[in-house]
Design a protein around this motif. Structure first.
Motif, PDB file in Angstrom:
ATOM      1  N   VAL A 125       2.868  -2.490   4.927  1.00  0.00           N
ATOM      2  CA  VAL A 125       2.912  -1.731   6.174  1.00  0.00           C
ATOM      3  C   VAL A 125       1.743  -0.745   6.181  1.00  0.00           C
ATOM      4  O   VAL A 125       1.338  -0.233   5.145  1.00  0.00           O
ATOM      5  N   ARG A 126       1.208  -0.502   7.368  1.00  0.00           N
ATOM      6  CA  ARG A 126       0.015   0.318   7.519  1.00  0.00           C
ATOM      7  C   ARG A 126       0.395   1.623   8.227  1.00  0.00           C
ATOM      8  O   ARG A 126       0.756   1.606   9.398  1.00  0.00           O
ATOM      9  N   VAL A 127       0.322   2.729   7.515  1.00  0.00           N
ATOM     10  CA  VAL A 127       0.754   4.016   8.052  1.00  0.00           C
ATOM     11  C   VAL A 127      -0.393   5.016   7.957  1.00  0.00           C
ATOM     12  O   VAL A 127      -0.960   5.206   6.884  1.00  0.00           O
ATOM     13  N   GLY A 128      -0.735   5.622   9.075  1.00  0.00           N
ATOM     14  CA  GLY A 128      -1.846   6.562   9.101  1.00  0.00           C
ATOM     15  C   GLY A 128      -1.457   7.975   9.474  1.00  0.00           C
ATOM     16  O   GLY A 128      -1.347   8.870   8.619  1.00  0.00           O
ATOM     17  N   SER A 129      -1.199   8.205  10.761  1.00  0.00           N
ATOM     18  CA  SER A 129      -0.965   9.567  11.231  1.00  0.00           C
ATOM     19  C   SER A 129       0.283  10.207  10.628  1.00  0.00           C
ATOM     20  O   SER A 129       0.328  11.426  10.455  1.00  0.00           O
TER      21      SER A 129
ATOM     22  N   ILE B  17       0.094   0.783   2.806  1.00  0.00           N
ATOM     23  CA  ILE B  17      -1.349   0.972   2.979  1.00  0.00           C
ATOM     24  C   ILE B  17      -1.531   2.263   3.762  1.00  0.00           C
ATOM     25  O   ILE B  17      -1.110   2.356   4.925  1.00  0.00           O
ATOM     26  N   ALA B  18      -2.130   3.259   3.147  1.00  0.00           N
ATOM     27  CA  ALA B  18      -2.383   4.532   3.828  1.00  0.00           C
ATOM     28  C   ALA B  18      -3.660   4.394   4.654  1.00  0.00           C
ATOM     29  O   ALA B  18      -4.745   4.203   4.106  1.00  0.00           O
ATOM     30  N   VAL B  19      -3.520   4.463   5.971  1.00  0.00           N
ATOM     31  CA  VAL B  19      -4.665   4.268   6.863  1.00  0.00           C
ATOM     32  C   VAL B  19      -5.424   5.581   6.974  1.00  0.00           C
ATOM     33  O   VAL B  19      -4.973   6.536   7.610  1.00  0.00           O
TER      34      VAL B  19
ATOM     35  N   ASN C 116       5.143  11.075   0.564  1.00  0.00           N
ATOM     36  CA  ASN C 116       6.424  10.819  -0.092  1.00  0.00           C
ATOM     37  C   ASN C 116       7.505  10.455   0.922  1.00  0.00           C
ATOM     38  O   ASN C 116       8.368   9.601   0.657  1.00  0.00           O
ATOM     39  N   SER C 117       7.458  11.088   2.086  1.00  0.00           N
ATOM     40  CA  SER C 117       8.419  10.780   3.139  1.00  0.00           C
ATOM     41  C   SER C 117       8.236   9.353   3.645  1.00  0.00           C
ATOM     42  O   SER C 117       9.220   8.634   3.897  1.00  0.00           O
ATOM     43  N   ALA C 118       6.970   8.930   3.789  1.00  0.00           N
ATOM     44  CA  ALA C 118       6.687   7.554   4.234  1.00  0.00           C
ATOM     45  C   ALA C 118       7.208   6.550   3.222  1.00  0.00           C
ATOM     46  O   ALA C 118       7.805   5.525   3.581  1.00  0.00           O
ATOM     47  N   ILE C 119       6.998   6.830   1.945  1.00  0.00           N
ATOM     48  CA  ILE C 119       7.478   5.932   0.888  1.00  0.00           C
ATOM     49  C   ILE C 119       9.002   5.885   0.876  1.00  0.00           C
ATOM     50  O   ILE C 119       9.606   4.809   0.744  1.00  0.00           O
TER      51      ILE C 119
END
Length: 227
Positions: A216-220, A32-34, A9-12
Motif C-alpha cells: 500500500v502506498r501512503v503519503g500525506s 511504501i511511504a510516498v 506508526n499509526s499507518a503501520i
C-alpha cells in the motif's frame, strides 16, 4: 500535531489491523511511504523510525534523494508516470518501478539497467477503472505485456499496480480491486516471480487489503499534506 514517527506508526498499526480484519497473515502487506515533494529531513525521520521503502513520483527529485542517502538498506520505488526520455535515470537508480504500461518503456529500462546491478523489479500498471485520465493497460492487455516483460534479462516481473477510482461507492471499489486480485492470480499461474499487488492508498487501504493487496502506498498520512 503528531510528528512523522507517530504518523508512520499509526499507518503501520492501521495496516496490521486491516490485515487481521481480513484474515490476512500478519506482515503480509508492505508499506511504501510516498515521499514525493518532501524534504530529505522528513525522510530521515521516517528512516530513523524504521521505514525502509519509499515511493517517488518525479524522476529528478527521486534520483536526488536516492543519491543523497546512498543507503543500500533502503528500497526506492518509482511510482509515477515514466517518459521514455527519463527512463535511464530510473533504470540506474531505483529498485522497483510500479508503472510499466507499454512495451517501449520496459525495453528501455531493460537496456539501461546496469549489468552489475540486480534486476529491476517491475509491476505492470493496470487502468482498472478505465478512466481516460489514468495511465495503465486495460485488464485484457495484461497477459500479453507480461509475456514480453519476462523475456528481458534485466527486469523481474513481480506483479501488478493500480490506482483506485475516487468514489464513495464501496461496491465499485471492491469490484475493481477484486478484479485486480483475479488478474494477479492469473499471472501467478504463469510466472513464478509474481507475488506483488501494489494497490491502495490512505483513502481505500482497507478495501485494498481485503482484496489481496501486498503493497500500500501512503503519503500525506505520514508526511502531512503536500505544500
Amino acid at each position: 500535531m503528531p510528528n512523522i514517527t507517530e504518523r508512520l506508526n499509526s499507518a503501520i498499526d492501521s495496516i496490521r489491523f486491516f490485515e487481521k480484519k481480513s484474515n490476512r497473515d500478519e506482515n503480509s502487506v508492505q508499506l511504501i511511504a510516498v515521499s514525493k515533494t518532501k524534504p530529505v529531513e522528513d525522510i530521515t525521520e521516517a528512516i530513523t523510525a524504521g521505514q525502509r521503502d519509499f515511493g517517488e513520483n518525479y524522476v529528478q527529485e527521486g534520483v536526488e534523494k536516492v543519491t543523497h542517502f546512498n543507503d543500500k538498506s533502503l528500497t526506492w520505488h518509482f511510482i509515477g508516470p515514466l517518459q521514455s526520455n527519463k527512463s535511464r535515470q530510473v533504470a540506474e537508480h531505483f529498485d522497483w518501478v510500479h508503472t510499466i504500461d507499454r512495451l517501449k518503456i520496459a525495453k528501455r529500462l531493460n537496456e539501461q539497467r546496469g549489468v552489475y546491478q540486480q534486476p529491476l523489479q517491475v509491476l505492470i500498471q493496470v487502468n482498472i477503472s478505465g478512466e481516460d485520465s489514468k495511465s495503465g493497460v486495460l485488464p485484457t492487455e495484461v497477459m500479453s505485456l507480461a509475456k514480453e516483460i519476462v523475456s528481458f534479462e534485466r527486469l523481474t516481473l513481480r506483479g501488478l499496480m493500480t490506482i483506485g477510482v475516487k468514489t464513495d461507492d464501496v461496491d465499485v471499489i471492491n469490484q475493481q480491486f477484486s478484479t485486480m486480485n483475479e488478474l494477479l492470480t492469473q499471472l501467478k499461474t504463469q510466472y513464478t516471480t509474481v507475488d506483488t499487488l501494489s494497490m491502495g492508498m490512505s483513502s481505500d487501504i482497507e478495501h485494498a487489503i481485503n482484496n489481496g493487496s501486498t503493497m500500500v502506498r501512503v503519503g500525506s498520512a505520514i508526511f502531512g499534506a503536500r505544500g
